[in-house]
Design a protein around this motif. Structure first.
Motif, mmCIF file in Angstrom:
data_model
loop_
_atom_site.group_PDB
_atom_site.id
_atom_site.type_symbol
_atom_site.label_atom_id
_atom_site.label_comp_id
_atom_site.label_asym_id
_atom_site.label_seq_id
_atom_site.Cartn_x
_atom_site.Cartn_y
_atom_site.Cartn_z
ATOM 1 N N LYS A 70 0.824 -1.210 0.000
ATOM 2 C CA LYS A 70 0.000 0.000 0.000
ATOM 3 C C LYS A 70 0.858 1.261 0.000
ATOM 4 O O LYS A 70 0.464 2.277 -0.572
ATOM 5 C CB LYS A 70 -0.954 -0.006 1.192
ATOM 6 C CG LYS A 70 -2.091 -1.007 1.073
ATOM 7 C CD LYS A 70 -3.061 -0.892 2.241
ATOM 8 C CE LYS A 70 -4.208 -1.895 2.111
ATOM 9 N NZ LYS A 70 -5.148 -1.801 3.256
ATOM 10 N N ASP A 71 2.025 1.192 0.651
ATOM 11 C CA ASP A 71 2.899 2.357 0.668
ATOM 12 C C ASP A 71 3.394 2.722 -0.728
ATOM 13 O O ASP A 71 3.680 3.887 -1.008
ATOM 14 C CB ASP A 71 4.105 2.105 1.578
ATOM 15 C CG ASP A 71 3.784 2.332 3.045
ATOM 16 O OD1 ASP A 71 2.621 2.670 3.351
ATOM 17 O OD2 ASP A 71 4.684 2.160 3.889
ATOM 18 N N MET A 72 3.528 1.725 -1.612
ATOM 19 C CA MET A 72 3.951 2.013 -2.982
ATOM 20 C C MET A 72 2.991 2.989 -3.653
ATOM 21 O O MET A 72 3.398 3.853 -4.436
ATOM 22 C CB MET A 72 4.019 0.719 -3.799
ATOM 23 C CG MET A 72 5.114 -0.239 -3.396
ATOM 24 S SD MET A 72 5.184 -1.601 -4.601
ATOM 25 C CE MET A 72 6.226 -2.763 -3.731
ATOM 26 N N PHE A 87 -2.576 -9.883 -7.311
ATOM 27 C CA PHE A 87 -3.185 -10.962 -8.104
ATOM 28 C C PHE A 87 -2.393 -12.258 -7.926
ATOM 29 O O PHE A 87 -2.974 -13.333 -7.722
ATOM 30 C CB PHE A 87 -3.220 -10.560 -9.572
ATOM 31 C CG PHE A 87 -3.928 -11.546 -10.456
ATOM 32 C CD1 PHE A 87 -5.310 -11.690 -10.392
ATOM 33 C CD2 PHE A 87 -3.223 -12.332 -11.355
ATOM 34 C CE1 PHE A 87 -5.968 -12.606 -11.214
ATOM 35 C CE2 PHE A 87 -3.871 -13.244 -12.173
ATOM 36 C CZ PHE A 87 -5.248 -13.383 -12.110
ATOM 37 N N LYS A 88 -1.070 -12.140 -7.951
ATOM 38 C CA LYS A 88 -0.205 -13.303 -7.789
ATOM 39 C C LYS A 88 -0.396 -13.937 -6.422
ATOM 40 O O LYS A 88 -0.319 -15.165 -6.272
ATOM 41 C CB LYS A 88 1.253 -12.876 -7.976
ATOM 42 C CG LYS A 88 2.268 -13.984 -7.772
ATOM 43 C CD LYS A 88 3.689 -13.452 -7.937
ATOM 44 C CE LYS A 88 4.731 -14.509 -7.638
ATOM 45 N NZ LYS A 88 6.114 -13.970 -7.754
ATOM 46 N N ASN A 89 -0.661 -13.109 -5.407
ATOM 47 C CA ASN A 89 -0.767 -13.594 -4.031
ATOM 48 C C ASN A 89 -2.214 -13.727 -3.555
ATOM 49 O O ASN A 89 -2.459 -13.882 -2.357
ATOM 50 C CB ASN A 89 0.014 -12.665 -3.094
ATOM 51 C CG ASN A 89 1.511 -12.810 -3.261
ATOM 52 O OD1 ASN A 89 2.151 -13.652 -2.637
ATOM 53 N ND2 ASN A 89 2.083 -11.976 -4.122
ATOM 54 N N ASN A 90 -3.151 -13.628 -4.512
ATOM 55 C CA ASN A 90 -4.569 -13.892 -4.223
ATOM 56 C C ASN A 90 -5.139 -12.950 -3.156
ATOM 57 O O ASN A 90 -5.942 -13.349 -2.313
ATOM 58 C CB ASN A 90 -4.752 -15.355 -3.774
ATOM 59 C CG ASN A 90 -6.168 -15.848 -3.995
ATOM 60 O OD1 ASN A 90 -6.818 -15.486 -4.976
ATOM 61 N ND2 ASN A 90 -6.677 -16.659 -3.087
ATOM 62 N N ASN A 91 -4.735 -11.661 -3.230
ATOM 63 C CA ASN A 91 -5.212 -10.659 -2.284
ATOM 64 C C ASN A 91 -6.226 -9.770 -3.002
ATOM 65 O O ASN A 91 -5.871 -8.791 -3.661
ATOM 66 C CB ASN A 91 -4.044 -9.824 -1.742
ATOM 67 C CG ASN A 91 -4.458 -8.916 -0.598
ATOM 68 O OD1 ASN A 91 -5.511 -8.290 -0.644
ATOM 69 N ND2 ASN A 91 -3.620 -8.840 0.419
ATOM 70 N N SER A 92 -7.497 -10.091 -2.873
ATOM 71 C CA SER A 92 -8.540 -9.389 -3.619
ATOM 72 C C SER A 92 -8.716 -7.950 -3.154
ATOM 73 O O SER A 92 -9.027 -7.058 -3.957
ATOM 74 C CB SER A 92 -9.871 -10.143 -3.510
ATOM 75 O OG SER A 92 -10.262 -10.268 -2.164
ATOM 76 N N GLU A 93 -8.522 -7.693 -1.859
ATOM 77 C CA GLU A 93 -8.710 -6.330 -1.335
ATOM 78 C C GLU A 93 -7.710 -5.345 -1.942
ATOM 79 O O GLU A 93 -8.084 -4.269 -2.423
ATOM 80 C CB GLU A 93 -8.567 -6.335 0.189
ATOM 81 C CG GLU A 93 -8.675 -4.947 0.812
ATOM 82 C CD GLU A 93 -8.327 -4.934 2.284
ATOM 83 O OE1 GLU A 93 -8.233 -3.817 2.839
ATOM 84 O OE2 GLU A 93 -8.128 -6.018 2.871
ATOM 85 N N ILE A 94 -6.429 -5.731 -1.929
ATOM 86 C CA ILE A 94 -5.410 -4.842 -2.473
ATOM 87 C C ILE A 94 -5.500 -4.775 -3.992
ATOM 88 O O ILE A 94 -5.249 -3.723 -4.598
ATOM 89 C CB ILE A 94 -4.008 -5.284 -2.001
ATOM 90 C CG1 ILE A 94 -3.900 -5.095 -0.485
ATOM 91 C CG2 ILE A 94 -2.918 -4.493 -2.702
ATOM 92 C CD1 ILE A 94 -2.548 -5.435 0.099
ATOM 93 N N LEU A 95 -5.881 -5.869 -4.635
ATOM 94 C CA LEU A 95 -6.078 -5.839 -6.084
ATOM 95 C C LEU A 95 -7.139 -4.804 -6.459
ATOM 96 O O LEU A 95 -6.927 -3.971 -7.356
ATOM 97 C CB LEU A 95 -6.492 -7.218 -6.600
ATOM 98 C CG LEU A 95 -6.862 -7.275 -8.090
ATOM 99 C CD1 LEU A 95 -5.684 -6.889 -8.972
ATOM 100 C CD2 LEU A 95 -7.395 -8.657 -8.463
ATOM 101 N N LYS A 96 -8.262 -4.817 -5.775
ATOM 102 C CA LYS A 96 -9.337 -3.882 -6.078
ATOM 103 C C LYS A 96 -8.900 -2.448 -5.809
ATOM 104 O O LYS A 96 -9.186 -1.532 -6.601
ATOM 105 C CB LYS A 96 -10.574 -4.211 -5.252
ATOM 106 C CG LYS A 96 -11.780 -3.343 -5.580
ATOM 107 C CD LYS A 96 -13.014 -3.787 -4.801
ATOM 108 C CE LYS A 96 -14.224 -2.923 -5.158
ATOM 109 N NZ LYS A 96 -15.432 -3.349 -4.404
ATOM 110 N N MET A 97 -8.213 -2.222 -4.702
ATOM 111 C CA MET A 97 -7.715 -0.893 -4.374
ATOM 112 C C MET A 97 -6.781 -0.370 -5.463
ATOM 113 O O MET A 97 -6.879 0.779 -5.896
ATOM 114 C CB MET A 97 -6.998 -0.932 -3.024
ATOM 115 C CG MET A 97 -6.416 0.399 -2.556
ATOM 116 S SD MET A 97 -4.704 0.678 -3.090
ATOM 117 C CE MET A 97 -3.845 -0.581 -2.142
ATOM 118 N N SER A 98 -5.882 -1.232 -5.931
ATOM 119 C CA SER A 98 -4.924 -0.845 -6.968
ATOM 120 C C SER A 98 -5.630 -0.531 -8.278
ATOM 121 O O SER A 98 -5.298 0.448 -8.968
ATOM 122 C CB SER A 98 -3.910 -1.968 -7.178
ATOM 123 O OG SER A 98 -3.273 -2.306 -5.974
#
Length: 287
Positions: free
Chosen positions: A201-203, A243-254
């Motif tokens: 998220k910091d990125m 996407f690679k790590n199956n993190n839907s929350e951060i994927l959607k945020m990005s």
């Protein structure tokens, strides 16, 4: 010359090396502390600083021997607030100097020149927003009360980007030395390549904060558009990791960040159809 070394909880023997240097050379100032992170260590260094000029070196990088001699001369000869130089990206295999694709203006830059060259990254790759290939008059790193501007210790990744923006906002005149003097070590384990989800998220957050700060300061859109372009790029990097790590929350945020600045991204990448193709692929990732 004053060389301030912050031992931020080192465990590799470097803490003894800096003590050895300090015992032989009074120009070395050493502080040992528990690990507090990069921004905390830099703030600790500022608290110890007594000189007229300020610069920073990351822990694993290296410099050409005459780097500061050249930057001090450029700063004093031209009566500017900041002097900057080029850098290289170094791996175990090669040293690869960053190259400006377009010509940069010789002579003294105003604040607009400085920001355009820094944030239009495709054209001016050797003029970077990182803090370490610059020399600063201490006054531009201080607020109106003559207190040090502090690094944000809540940001794990990208605090130097935010800090440089504050320095640039205080800069009236700058000069660029077109020489490769700083060596930026590239490691697969560096923060930007991290698989640690807490850093992802910091990125994005650092560039959102950067954009907000410069908008607040009234910086013109011809500069802001390049920050928006890079913010989308950061969104793409994080989306790929999520996407690679199956993190839907951060994927959607990005993906939301990518969508927010889609028009600016497309407008600034007309010469890079492969980037637009990549954008369209990533924006359609689903988990």
């Amino acid at each position: 010359m004053e060389i301030i070394c912050i031992d931020d909880g080192s465990t590799d023997g470097s803490e003894q090396i800096v003590d050895e240097f300090a015992s032989k050379d009074a120009r070395f100032v050493v502080r040992h502390q528990k690990n507090g992170g990069e921004s905390n260590a830099r703030n600790a260094g500022l608290d110890l600083l007594t000189g007229d000029y300020v610069t920073f070196v990351d822990c694993d990088d290296w410099l050409e021997p005459k780097m500061y001699e050249i930057l001090v001369e450029a700063l004093e000869k031209n009566g500017v607030d900041m002097s900057a130089c080029g850098y290289s990206k170094d791996t175990n295999e090669k040293i690869e100097p960053a190259v400006n694709i377009d010509l940069v203006k010789t002579g003294i830059w105003n604040q607009h020149d400085l920001m355009l060259y820094v944030y239009k990254r495709d054209s001016y790759r050797a003029v970077t927003g990182y803090i370490w290939c610059k020399l600063y008059k201490k006054e531009i790193l201080q607020d109106a009360a003559k207190q040090w501007i502090r690094f944000n210790e809540d940001i794990v990744l990208g605090g130097d980007i935010l800090y440089f923006a504050e320095a640039a906002l205080n800069t009236k005149k700058a000069i660029y030395v077109d020489k490769t003097l700083y060596h930026y070590i590239q490691r697969g384990s560096s923060g930007f390549h991290s698989q640690d989800e807490s850093k992802w998220k910091d990125m994005i957050l650092t560039y959102q904060m950067l954009l907000s700060r410069l908008e607040q300061a009234g910086i013109s859109e011809d500069i802001l558009i390049w920050i928006k372009r890079f913010l989308v790029y950061r969104g793409e990097v994080v989306a790929e990791l999520a996407f690679k790590n199956n993190n839907s929350e951060i994927l959607k945020m990005s993906q939301n960040v990518m969508q927010q600045y889609k028009l600016e991204y497309f407008a600034t990448n007309q010469d890079y159809p492969e980037r637009i193709e990549l954008f369209n692929r990533i924006i359609n990732y689903r988990l």
